[in-house]
Design a protein around this motif. Sequence first.
Motif, PDB file in Angstrom:
ATOM      1  N   GLY A  91       0.790  -1.227   0.000  1.00 51.37           N
ATOM      2  CA  GLY A  91       0.000   0.000   0.000  1.00 51.37           C
ATOM      3  C   GLY A  91       0.823   1.279   0.000  1.00 51.37           C
ATOM      4  N   ILE A  92       2.141   1.167  -0.146  1.00 53.53           N
ATOM      5  CA  ILE A  92       3.002   2.353  -0.089  1.00 53.53           C
ATOM      6  C   ILE A  92       2.769   3.258  -1.289  1.00 53.53           C
ATOM      7  CG2 ILE A  92       5.418   3.111  -0.174  1.00 53.53           C
ATOM      8  CD1 ILE A  92       6.031   0.588   1.570  1.00 53.53           C
ATOM      9  N   GLY A  93       2.696   2.685  -2.496  1.00 49.64           N
ATOM     10  CA  GLY A  93       2.436   3.486  -3.690  1.00 49.64           C
ATOM     11  C   GLY A  93       1.096   4.194  -3.611  1.00 49.64           C
ATOM     12  N   LYS A  94       0.108   3.523  -3.079  1.00 47.62           N
ATOM     13  CA  LYS A  94      -1.220   4.120  -2.930  1.00 47.62           C
ATOM     14  C   LYS A  94      -1.176   5.288  -1.948  1.00 47.62           C
ATOM     15  CE  LYS A  94      -5.994   3.118  -1.839  1.00 47.62           C
ATOM     16  NZ  LYS A  94      -6.987   2.184  -1.358  1.00 47.62           N
ATOM     17  N   LEU A  95      -0.511   5.105  -0.812  1.00 47.51           N
ATOM     18  CA  LEU A  95      -0.425   6.176   0.179  1.00 47.51           C
ATOM     19  C   LEU A  95       0.341   7.384  -0.363  1.00 47.51           C
ATOM     20  CD1 LEU A  95       0.164   4.119   3.434  1.00 47.51           C
ATOM     21  CD2 LEU A  95      -1.816   5.544   2.912  1.00 47.51           C
ATOM     22  N   LEU A  96       1.437   7.131  -1.076  1.00 55.35           N
ATOM     23  CA  LEU A  96       2.188   8.242  -1.668  1.00 55.35           C
ATOM     24  C   LEU A  96       1.327   9.003  -2.669  1.00 55.35           C
ATOM     25  CD1 LEU A  96       5.614   6.450  -2.214  1.00 55.35           C
ATOM     26  CD2 LEU A  96       5.232   8.425  -0.720  1.00 55.35           C
ATOM     27  N   SER A  97       0.590   8.264  -3.501  1.00 52.47           N
ATOM     28  CA  SER A  97      -0.279   8.896  -4.501  1.00 52.47           C
ATOM     29  C   SER A  97      -1.402   9.683  -3.834  1.00 52.47           C
ATOM     30  CB  SER A  97      -0.861   7.839  -5.444  1.00 52.47           C
ATOM     31  OG  SER A  97       0.167   7.178  -6.144  1.00 52.47           O
ATOM     32  N   GLU A  98      -1.978   9.140  -2.795  1.00 51.30           N
ATOM     33  CA  GLU A  98      -3.062   9.834  -2.092  1.00 51.30           C
ATOM     34  C   GLU A  98      -2.563  11.132  -1.448  1.00 51.30           C
ATOM     35  OE1 GLU A  98      -5.904   5.993  -1.064  1.00 51.30           O
ATOM     36  OE2 GLU A  98      -4.513   6.712   0.464  1.00 51.30           O
ATOM     37  N   GLN A  99      -1.324  11.132  -0.962  1.00 50.89           N
ATOM     38  CA  GLN A  99      -0.760  12.367  -0.398  1.00 50.89           C
ATOM     39  C   GLN A  99      -0.656  13.445  -1.480  1.00 50.89           C
ATOM     40  OE1 GLN A  99       2.991  11.235   1.349  1.00 50.89           O
ATOM     41  NE2 GLN A  99       2.047  10.398   3.183  1.00 50.89           N
ATOM     42  N   LEU A 100      -0.207  13.062  -2.662  1.00 47.84           N
ATOM     43  CA  LEU A 100      -0.095  14.031  -3.746  1.00 47.84           C
ATOM     44  C   LEU A 100      -1.476  14.495  -4.197  1.00 47.84           C
ATOM     45  CD1 LEU A 100       2.506  14.329  -6.376  1.00 47.84           C
ATOM     46  CD2 LEU A 100       0.164  14.437  -7.155  1.00 47.84           C
ATOM     47  N   GLU A 101      -2.430  13.595  -4.252  1.00 50.96           N
ATOM     48  CA  GLU A 101      -3.797  13.966  -4.635  1.00 50.96           C
ATOM     49  C   GLU A 101      -4.401  14.946  -3.627  1.00 50.96           C
ATOM     50  OE1 GLU A 101      -5.727  10.175  -4.961  1.00 50.96           O
ATOM     51  OE2 GLU A 101      -4.491   9.587  -6.679  1.00 50.96           O
ATOM     52  N   ALA A 102      -4.129  14.741  -2.351  1.00 52.18           N
ATOM     53  CA  ALA A 102      -4.619  15.669  -1.325  1.00 52.18           C
ATOM     54  C   ALA A 102      -3.995  17.048  -1.518  1.00 52.18           C
ATOM     55  CB  ALA A 102      -4.310  15.128   0.069  1.00 52.18           C
ATOM     56  N   ALA A 103      -2.716  17.093  -1.855  1.00 51.70           N
ATOM     57  CA  ALA A 103      -2.052  18.375  -2.125  1.00 51.70           C
ATOM     58  C   ALA A 103      -2.650  19.036  -3.356  1.00 51.70           C
ATOM     59  CB  ALA A 103      -0.550  18.160  -2.305  1.00 51.70           C
ATOM     60  N   ALA A 104      -3.029  18.252  -4.351  1.00 54.75           N
ATOM     61  CA  ALA A 104      -3.677  18.802  -5.551  1.00 54.75           C
ATOM     62  C   ALA A 104      -4.992  19.472  -5.167  1.00 54.75           C
ATOM     63  CB  ALA A 104      -3.910  17.704  -6.582  1.00 54.75           C
ATOM     64  N   ASP A 105      -5.770  18.816  -4.323  1.00 57.13           N
ATOM     65  CA  ASP A 105      -7.031  19.412  -3.862  1.00 57.13           C
ATOM     66  C   ASP A 105      -6.782  20.687  -3.069  1.00 57.13           C
ATOM     67  OD1 ASP A 105      -9.165  17.894  -4.913  1.00 57.13           O
ATOM     68  OD2 ASP A 105      -8.857  16.321  -3.418  1.00 57.13           O
ATOM     69  N   GLU A 106      -5.783  20.663  -2.201  1.00 60.64           N
ATOM     70  CA  GLU A 106      -5.463  21.844  -1.396  1.00 60.64           C
ATOM     71  C   GLU A 106      -5.046  23.025  -2.265  1.00 60.64           C
ATOM     72  OE1 GLU A 106      -2.461  20.768   1.450  1.00 60.64           O
ATOM     73  OE2 GLU A 106      -3.689  19.133   2.238  1.00 60.64           O
ATOM     74  N   ASN A 107      -4.462  22.734  -3.436  1.00 61.41           N
ATOM     75  CA  ASN A 107      -4.000  23.781  -4.346  1.00 61.41           C
ATOM     76  C   ASN A 107      -4.992  24.053  -5.474  1.00 61.41           C
ATOM     77  OD1 ASN A 107      -1.071  24.718  -3.686  1.00 61.41           O
ATOM     78  ND2 ASN A 107      -1.157  22.527  -3.209  1.00 61.41           N
ATOM     79  N   ASP A 108      -6.223  23.572  -5.330  1.00 60.54           N
ATOM     80  CA  ASP A 108      -7.323  23.851  -6.249  1.00 60.54           C
ATOM     81  C   ASP A 108      -7.030  23.414  -7.685  1.00 60.54           C
ATOM     82  OD1 ASP A 108      -9.960  24.677  -6.426  1.00 60.54           O
ATOM     83  OD2 ASP A 108      -9.429  26.705  -7.053  1.00 60.54           O
ATOM     84  N   ALA A 109      -6.348  22.282  -7.838  1.00 60.58           N
ATOM     85  CA  ALA A 109      -6.069  21.735  -9.167  1.00 60.58           C
ATOM     86  C   ALA A 109      -7.329  21.095  -9.740  1.00 60.58           C
ATOM     87  CB  ALA A 109      -4.954  20.699  -9.073  1.00 60.58           C
ATOM     88  N   TRP A 110      -7.399  21.023 -11.051  1.00 61.41           N
ATOM     89  CA  TRP A 110      -8.537  20.405 -11.735  1.00 61.41           C
ATOM     90  C   TRP A 110      -8.443  18.883 -11.760  1.00 61.41           C
ATOM     91  CZ3 TRP A 110     -12.931  22.735 -13.098  1.00 61.41           C
ATOM     92  CH2 TRP A 110     -12.930  24.115 -13.214  1.00 61.41           C
ATOM     93  N   PHE A 111      -7.229  18.370 -11.835  1.00 63.94           N
ATOM     94  CA  PHE A 111      -7.025  16.929 -11.913  1.00 63.94           C
ATOM     95  C   PHE A 111      -5.574  16.604 -11.578  1.00 63.94           C
ATOM     96  CE2 PHE A 111      -6.443  18.713 -16.173  1.00 63.94           C
ATOM     97  CZ  PHE A 111      -5.214  18.213 -16.557  1.00 63.94           C
ATOM     98  N   VAL A 112      -5.306  15.315 -11.424  1.00 67.16           N
ATOM     99  CA  VAL A 112      -3.950  14.806 -11.297  1.00 67.16           C
ATOM    100  C   VAL A 112      -3.709  13.954 -12.534  1.00 67.16           C
ATOM    101  CG1 VAL A 112      -2.350  13.381  -9.961  1.00 67.16           C
ATOM    102  CG2 VAL A 112      -4.095  14.736  -8.786  1.00 67.16           C
TER     103      VAL A 112
END
Length: 190
Positions: free
Chosen positions: A94-115
């Motif tokens: 689950g390490i790859g999933k957790l790393l990806s989810e952290q980046l996705e959360a940062a994308a949301d925090e920065n008001d991105a449209w998508f990853v």
Amino acid sequence: MANFRRFRPDDLNKLSKCNLDPLTETYELGFYLQYHAKWPSLFQVAEDQHGNIIGYIMGKLESSPDVYQFSEHYLPWHAHITAVTVAPEARRLGIGKLLSEQLEAAADENDAWFVDLFVRSTNHRAIAFYKSMGYSVFRVVKDYYGDHSSDPTQSSEDAFDMRKPTKRDVKREHIRDDGEKYEVDPTDVW
């Protein structure tokens, strides 16, 4: 158990376990340091109890230059996963999933449209992994990779540009269901 934290420059000497995979893109040292300098919160590592790097993700926030605003290939503000990899002995934890989810959360925090991310069209394991996380193929970038990972007789390989919408894309305007039908040249990708 893995510990997750931001990348530090002295981690460069510890990435070998992750970068030995033939499907992992390896970059020159300056490239890693550029990501660390520009997007430190989007460059995360996972380390084991002995301090060994067993996974990492490099990402950035960007949009296409304004001059391309009216191009069909224009990309609005989004997060991009440049690299995500996990050492062979730490896979399926689950390490790859957790790393990806952290980046996705940062994308949301920065008001991105998508990853988005690019993956070799022959890397079926990675494609299945990304699809399980909600990514879909947006388009095929013909001959994106200058080498072929599994066929030495071929000089290039296509990439799938895969995307996952973020909270901002309520109408799902920046994804599509039939992305395998849309082919573009590498010069159309910024």
